[in-house]
Write a protein that holds these residues in place. Structure first.
Motif, PDB file in Angstrom:
ATOM      1  N   ILE A   1      12.371   6.155  -6.643  1.00 34.35           N
ATOM      2  CA  ILE A   1      11.105   5.444  -6.437  1.00 34.35           C
ATOM      3  C   ILE A   1      11.266   3.965  -6.758  1.00 34.35           C
ATOM      4  O   ILE A   1      10.832   3.078  -6.003  1.00 34.35           O
ATOM      5  N   VAL A   2      11.885   3.668  -7.884  1.00 26.78           N
ATOM      6  CA  VAL A   2      12.071   2.276  -8.306  1.00 26.78           C
ATOM      7  C   VAL A   2      12.971   1.526  -7.331  1.00 26.78           C
ATOM      8  O   VAL A   2      12.650   0.428  -6.865  1.00 26.78           O
TER       9      VAL A   2
ATOM     10  N   ILE B   1       0.842  -1.206   0.000  1.00 26.69           N
ATOM     11  CA  ILE B   1       0.000   0.000   0.000  1.00 26.69           C
ATOM     12  C   ILE B   1       0.873   1.251   0.000  1.00 26.69           C
ATOM     13  O   ILE B   1       0.645   2.195  -0.770  1.00 26.69           O
ATOM     14  N   LEU B   2       1.893   1.251   0.845  1.00 29.06           N
ATOM     15  CA  LEU B   2       2.720   2.451   0.965  1.00 29.06           C
ATOM     16  C   LEU B   2       3.663   2.632  -0.215  1.00 29.06           C
ATOM     17  O   LEU B   2       4.031   3.764  -0.544  1.00 29.06           O
ATOM     18  N   VAL B   3       4.053   1.551  -0.884  1.00 32.74           N
ATOM     19  CA  VAL B   3       4.821   1.694  -2.124  1.00 32.74           C
ATOM     20  C   VAL B   3       3.962   2.378  -3.178  1.00 32.74           C
ATOM     21  O   VAL B   3       4.404   3.303  -3.872  1.00 32.74           O
ATOM     22  N   VAL B   4       2.690   1.944  -3.286  1.00 33.06           N
ATOM     23  CA  VAL B   4       1.768   2.538  -4.255  1.00 33.06           C
ATOM     24  C   VAL B   4       1.508   4.007  -3.926  1.00 33.06           C
ATOM     25  O   VAL B   4       1.488   4.872  -4.807  1.00 33.06           O
TER      26      VAL B   4
ATOM     27  N   ALA C   1       5.986  11.073  -4.211  1.00 32.68           N
ATOM     28  CA  ALA C   1       7.382  11.404  -4.509  1.00 32.68           C
ATOM     29  C   ALA C   1       7.496  12.169  -5.818  1.00 32.68           C
ATOM     30  O   ALA C   1       8.250  13.155  -5.921  1.00 32.68           O
ATOM     31  N   ALA C   2       6.745  11.730  -6.828  1.00 32.49           N
ATOM     32  CA  ALA C   2       6.796  12.408  -8.129  1.00 32.49           C
ATOM     33  C   ALA C   2       6.330  13.856  -8.010  1.00 32.49           C
ATOM     34  O   ALA C   2       6.907  14.756  -8.636  1.00 32.49           O
ATOM     35  N   THR C   3       5.303  14.102  -7.198  1.00 31.19           N
ATOM     36  CA  THR C   3       4.799  15.467  -7.019  1.00 31.19           C
ATOM     37  C   THR C   3       5.815  16.330  -6.288  1.00 31.19           C
ATOM     38  O   THR C   3       6.040  17.498  -6.652  1.00 31.19           O
TER      39      THR C   3
END
Length: 431
Positions: A235-236, A57-60, A66-68
């Motif tokens: 992120i990856v 859930i937290l990865v999603v 993070a992108a924002t």
């Protein structure tokens, strides 16, 4: 006259020291840090094997968040980070609240951040709580010393520490595979949905840190390009490593995962022998230093920015520009951490309450920053939709904070009172 702006821009660019790789090092060190040392155990205790669902859930959730952050920091590079985004989107009061949430919330969580790594040393040499406290204090002092030199040294050191961490975690997963037992996944959710919710609220710490690097955005060579790129790579890397290590912790340790004081050491110990505990303790210290390095740097820069913008005393303002060392703010941060340690020790060194209180503050910061993205990013474009998804996801995480929202609510009230008082004082001085 016409050449002055160009010359100033060249001087500002020359002060910027951080590269994309150093940015990845800072991100991975901040996010994939001390939480990985202990929190898989706390999550397993709360939810059993279903802790893996909490990790997923937290990865999603973390990807659009993070992108924002990366998009906002690239467009608006400033030491204020989320406080600057809030100021541009909603004004001075929102900026002060967001700044106080990070500045004072992170101070409250610093004993927990340093103690997570210190617990590995205690597991190796013994000594109980006293050893943990002493080692935690020493780690904080080292991080303060590094930041007193400047961000260039911090970035270089961070890159080395992060590479070392990634190699260790990949190695730990690989050597643990033969010891994995699928039967350790049963019963999968012994504490039901409530256990998963509790695990998520604890693991929020594991996926915070995206906001820290935004405070260092002015020190990147090309913020608009470098920050989103560093964020994407991070992120990856972080998502894969968290899921792999969390999965192996449960599959290898089984029921013992919830009671392991230092799960990474337990994982390595079962795979390669007890001698690896020495290596695990050393790595835990290195990892903790990496996290403390980033957080101390970010808090110091933020304090200077808040002083500059009137949300904290103006005496702190020196050092907010690119390439400058905010030593006054660093001094205040050090004193604040000392107070947090005293309070934590006097209250029995119970880390979970302070951890969840800080998590509530961070969830608030994330929500404000994502809402700022809806105001500041190009409407109805890709980055805007990512920010919209992040708002929905972070709102769900914020709700899980429960009654711990009292802590950020109190800080918000303090920030608003301070801003109102400082504004009146400024008017009085002008008269």
């Amino acid at each position: 006259m016409g050449g002055q702006p160009t010359a100033r821009a060249e001087r500002d660019t020359a002060k910027r020291q951080l590269s994309v790789l150093q940015g990845v090092g800072l991100y991975v060190g901040a996010v994939l840090g001390t939480g990985l040392l202990v929190l898989p155990s706390l999550a397993a205790k709360a939810a059993g094997p279903a802790a893996l669902v909490a990790f997923l859930i937290l990865v999603v959730v973390s990807a659009p968040v993070a992108a924002t952050f990366g998009a906002l920091a690239g467009r608006h590079p400033d030491a204020g980070g989320p406080a600057t985004f809030a100021h541009r989107a909603f004004g001075r009061r929102a900026s002060a609240v967001a700044g106080w949430w990070f500045y004072f919330g992170a101070l409250a969580g610093m004993p927990a951040a340093s103690a997570f790594g210190a617990a590995y040393v205690t597991a190796l040499v013994g000594g109980g709580r006293t050893t943990t406290v002493v080692v935690a204090v020493v780690l904080v002092l080292v991080a303060v010393g590094v930041n007193a030199v400047g961000v260039e040294l911090s970035g270089r050191v961070q890159l080395v520490l992060t590479a070392f961490l990634a190699v260790l975690l990949v190695g730990a997963v690989v050597v643990s595979v033969p010891h994995a037992r699928p039967e350790h996944l049963r019963p999968f959710a012994p504490h039901g949905v409530g256990g998963v919710a509790t695990a998520v609220s604890l693991l929020v710490w594991s996926f915070t840190g995206w906001e820290t690097v935004t405070h260092l955005a002015p020190d990147f060579r090309r913020p608009r390009r470098d920050l989103p790129l560093a964020t994407g790579i991070s992120i990856v890397v972080i998502g894969v490593l968290y899921l792999a290590v969390g999965g192996m912790t449960i599959l290898v340790l089984g029921p013992a995962a919830g009671s392991a004081q230092a799960p990474l050491a337990e994982l390595l110990g079962r795979s390669l022998g007890t001698s690896v505990r020495v290596i695990a303790a050393v790595v835990a210290v290195v990892v903790t230093l990496g996290v403390l390095n980033v957080f101390v740097a970010s808090m110091s820069k933020l304090g200077a920015a808040l002083g500059r913008d009137g949300a904290l005393p103006s005496w702190l303002a020196k050092g907010s520009d690119a390439g400058e060392v905010p030593r006054r703010s660093l001094l205040v941060v050090t004193a604040g951490i000392a107070v947090s340690f005293v309070v934590t020790v006097l209250t029995g060194f119970r880390l979970e309450p302070a951890l969840r209180a800080e998590n509530a503050c961070l969830a608030g910061i994330y929500l404000v920053a994502m809402l700022s993205g809806l105001r500041l990013l190009p409407a109805r474009r890709r980055q805007w939709w990512v920010a919209f998804a992040a708002v929905v996801l972070v709102l769900g995480v914020f709700v899980l904070a429960g009654w711990y929202v009292v802590f950020p609510a109190a800080l918000a009230a303090g920030a608003l009172v301070y801003v109102k008082f400082s504004a009146r004082r400024a008017v009085g001085a002008g008269d």
